[in-house]
Scaffold this motif. Structure first.
Motif, PDB file in Angstrom:
ATOM      1  N   LYS A  35       0.818  -1.204   0.000  1.00  0.00           N
ATOM      2  CA  LYS A  35       0.000   0.000   0.000  1.00  0.00           C
ATOM      3  C   LYS A  35       0.855   1.258   0.000  1.00  0.00           C
ATOM      4  N   LEU A  36       2.143   1.095   0.297  1.00  0.00           N
ATOM      5  CA  LEU A  36       3.095   2.203   0.231  1.00  0.00           C
ATOM      6  C   LEU A  36       3.910   2.169  -1.067  1.00  0.00           C
ATOM      7  N   LYS A  85      -5.090   3.731  -4.490  1.00  0.00           N
ATOM      8  CA  LYS A  85      -5.140   2.302  -4.801  1.00  0.00           C
ATOM      9  C   LYS A  85      -4.541   1.988  -6.165  1.00  0.00           C
ATOM     10  N   SER A  86      -4.599   2.909  -7.099  1.00  0.00           N
ATOM     11  CA  SER A  86      -4.041   2.667  -8.436  1.00  0.00           C
ATOM     12  C   SER A  86      -2.514   2.584  -8.412  1.00  0.00           C
TER      13      SER A  86
END
Length: 126
Positions: A35-36, A85-86
């Protein structure tokens, strides 16, 4: 650098692999590094001499990409935000890029140690 692993044991047993796969995917999703925008090999500590040598052996593009991912993750961490999120790292993008180099360096080191500790004995003449 090498640590004990259950992966060979699990991979030899298809029933166990089928049971562990969803669990491992769940764990990887919840670990948070994707997510990072990071990859799994970005999390390997850089203090070991093998890791330092592996970083030197990276291609310039891969080294640049690694620094970019690390800086972007650091900025997200400072801002207490996640990437959109992309921009998350997708599971198919999360492939090892440092681990094979580290294994190669460890193999070279063990081969060097074996060669240095070799004792040559002269055959006795009759």
């Amino acid at each position: 650098m090498s640590t004990p692993s259950l992966a060979p044991f699990i991979n030899k047993r298809p029933w166990l692999q089928r049971w562990m796969k969803p669990l491992s995917e769940w764990y990887m999703d919840n670990a948070g590094y994707r997510k990072l925008g990071l990859r799994a090999d970005d999390l390997i500590p850089e203090e070991s001499p093998e890791m330092q040598l592996a970083l030197k052996r990276l291609s310039p593009k891969e080294a640049y990409d690694r620094v970019f991912r690390m800086r972007r993750a650091f900025q997200c961490s400072l801002a207490h935000q996640l990437l959109p999120k992309s921009e998350w790292t997708k599971p198919e993008q999360d492939t090892p890029y440092l681990s094979p180099i580290i294994k190669e360096i460890e193999a070279e080191r063990t081969e060097r140690e074996d060669l240095e500790s070799m004792q040559i004995t002269k055959p006795k003449s009759k």
